[in-house]
Scaffold this motif. Structure first.
Motif, PDB file in Angstrom:
ATOM      1  N   ASP A  52     -33.840  21.942  -5.487  1.00  0.00           N
ATOM      2  CA  ASP A  52     -34.150  23.358  -5.272  1.00  0.00           C
ATOM      3  C   ASP A  52     -34.451  24.005  -6.626  1.00  0.00           C
ATOM      4  O   ASP A  52     -34.344  23.382  -7.678  1.00  0.00           O
ATOM      5  CB  ASP A  52     -32.982  24.058  -4.584  1.00  0.00           C
TER       6      ASP A  52
ATOM      7  N   SER B 149     -38.840  25.930  -2.645  1.00  0.00           N
ATOM      8  CA  SER B 149     -38.697  24.485  -2.741  1.00  0.00           C
ATOM      9  C   SER B 149     -38.999  23.770  -1.428  1.00  0.00           C
ATOM     10  O   SER B 149     -39.140  22.550  -1.416  1.00  0.00           O
ATOM     11  CB  SER B 149     -37.279  24.122  -3.189  1.00  0.00           C
TER      12      SER B 149
ATOM     13  N   LYS C 168     -24.834  29.543  -3.285  1.00  0.00           N
ATOM     14  CA  LYS C 168     -24.523  28.618  -4.380  1.00  0.00           C
ATOM     15  C   LYS C 168     -23.030  28.372  -4.482  1.00  0.00           C
ATOM     16  O   LYS C 168     -22.600  27.272  -4.855  1.00  0.00           O
ATOM     17  CB  LYS C 168     -25.082  29.166  -5.697  1.00  0.00           C
TER      18      LYS C 168
ATOM     19  N   ASN D  21     -33.931  23.252 -12.922  1.00  0.00           N
ATOM     20  CA  ASN D  21     -34.967  22.332 -12.470  1.00  0.00           C
ATOM     21  C   ASN D  21     -36.151  22.432 -13.438  1.00  0.00           C
ATOM     22  O   ASN D  21     -36.810  23.463 -13.506  1.00  0.00           O
ATOM     23  CB  ASN D  21     -35.413  22.689 -11.044  1.00  0.00           C
TER      24      ASN D  21
ATOM     25  N   LEU E 296     -26.318  24.539  -4.773  1.00  0.00           N
ATOM     26  CA  LEU E 296     -27.757  24.414  -4.935  1.00  0.00           C
ATOM     27  C   LEU E 296     -28.131  22.941  -5.093  1.00  0.00           C
ATOM     28  O   LEU E 296     -27.563  22.226  -5.909  1.00  0.00           O
ATOM     29  CB  LEU E 296     -28.203  25.206  -6.169  1.00  0.00           C
ATOM     30  N   ASP E 297     -29.090  22.486  -4.305  1.00  0.00           N
ATOM     31  CA  ASP E 297     -29.569  21.102  -4.373  1.00  0.00           C
ATOM     32  C   ASP E 297     -30.328  20.890  -5.695  1.00  0.00           C
ATOM     33  O   ASP E 297     -31.026  21.797  -6.156  1.00  0.00           O
ATOM     34  CB  ASP E 297     -30.507  20.833  -3.187  1.00  0.00           C
ATOM     35  N   PRO E 298     -30.225  19.714  -6.301  1.00  0.00           N
ATOM     36  CA  PRO E 298     -30.965  19.468  -7.544  1.00  0.00           C
ATOM     37  C   PRO E 298     -32.469  19.640  -7.400  1.00  0.00           C
ATOM     38  O   PRO E 298     -33.160  19.922  -8.385  1.00  0.00           O
ATOM     39  CB  PRO E 298     -30.606  18.012  -7.875  1.00  0.00           C
TER      40      PRO E 298
ATOM     41  N   LEU F 127     -32.637  25.176   0.018  1.00  0.00           N
ATOM     42  CA  LEU F 127     -33.394  24.017   0.460  1.00  0.00           C
ATOM     43  C   LEU F 127     -32.877  23.452   1.779  1.00  0.00           C
ATOM     44  O   LEU F 127     -33.625  22.792   2.513  1.00  0.00           O
ATOM     45  CB  LEU F 127     -33.357  22.939  -0.631  1.00  0.00           C
ATOM     46  N   THR F 128     -31.621  23.695   2.122  1.00  0.00           N
ATOM     47  CA  THR F 128     -31.076  23.220   3.392  1.00  0.00           C
ATOM     48  C   THR F 128     -31.640  23.987   4.585  1.00  0.00           C
ATOM     49  O   THR F 128     -31.380  23.631   5.737  1.00  0.00           O
ATOM     50  CB  THR F 128     -29.543  23.364   3.412  1.00  0.00           C
TER      51      THR F 128
END
Length: 238
Positions: free
Chosen positions: A114, A121, A105, A82, A110-112, A167-168
């Protein structure tokens, strides 16, 4: 032993006035001294290091002394994942920051948006860390509206963040246990854990890790959960 790797979720917290912290501060030479010499470990979603709750010196201009240990990892600045992951140096307030997301992960991804580092995040980790040990006298403003001043319960303590949730808003057992083990190695005095679980502590691996922490002199503070009021809704009954 062999244990199932479970998914855990974030919980919340309360304010200093609600639990009577100002009375305790007065017995410790005031808010400006409460928590001195204590290392607070926080297991959560990471930390936003530039927030004034984690500044050194604090808002009154009082610098922090060097921590009673270390050195500790300071994991910020992975711009490969990121580009907004700004590098930060740790200071004598937030003295360390780790990432433990290997299982997360692998299984969730992993969210973009995050950060593949200890950077927060979603805000929950910064929220709980500042509640536990954030600076006193921090002016709270949201979109230009002043909401007064905020303070952590132990505002002069040192903070180490162990990011084990993404992030979730969820976290994997094995990542949480790895964070607890690192906190024991780091010699923290107390652990803050505002995450679900603990309803069956004798077979819950995170609860058993907390037992190891306790046996190593670490006080563990866990949340009671977000559910209820109805029977059998309180978490962390260990």
């Amino acid at each position: 032993g062999i244990y199932q790797d479970r998914l855990h979720h974030l919980d919340t917290d309360s304010s200093p006035e609600f639990i009577g912290a100002p009375t305790l501060w007065n017995s410790l030479r005031g808010q400006g001294h409460a928590g001195e010499g204590i290392v607070v470990g926080v297991i959560d979603t990471g930390v936003w290091p530039e927030h004034p709750s984690f500044s050194d010196p604090d808002p009154s201009g009082n610098p922090y002394p060097p921590p009673p240990g270390g050195p500790y990892e300071c994991d910020f600045g992975n711009t490969d994942w990121n580009p907004e992951d700004t590098p930060f140096e740790c200071n004598n307030n937030r003295i360390g920051a780790y990432e433990f997301l290997d299982t997360y992960k692998s299984l969730i991804g992993l969210d973009p948006l995050d950060f593949d580092s200890a950077l927060d995040s979603m805000g929950h980790g910064s929220h709980t860390a500042s509640t536990a040990a954030g600076n006193g006298g921090v002016k709270a403003n949201i979109l230009g509206t002043s909401l007064g001043e905020i303070s952590g319960i132990a505002p002069r303590a040192h903070i180490i963040m162990y990011k084990a949730c993404g992030l979730t808003g969820s976290c994997m057992t094995s990542d949480l246990v790895a964070a607890v083990e690192q906190a024991i190695v780091d010699g923290v005095d107390t652990l803050n854990f505002s995450i679900s679980g603990g309803d069956d502590p004798y077979s819950d691996l995170v609860s058993l890790a907390f037992l190891s922490a306790y046996e190593n002199g670490v006080f563990v503070a866990c949340s009671g959960g977000n559910f209820g009021p109805r029977p059998d809704t309180v978490g962390h009954r260990e």
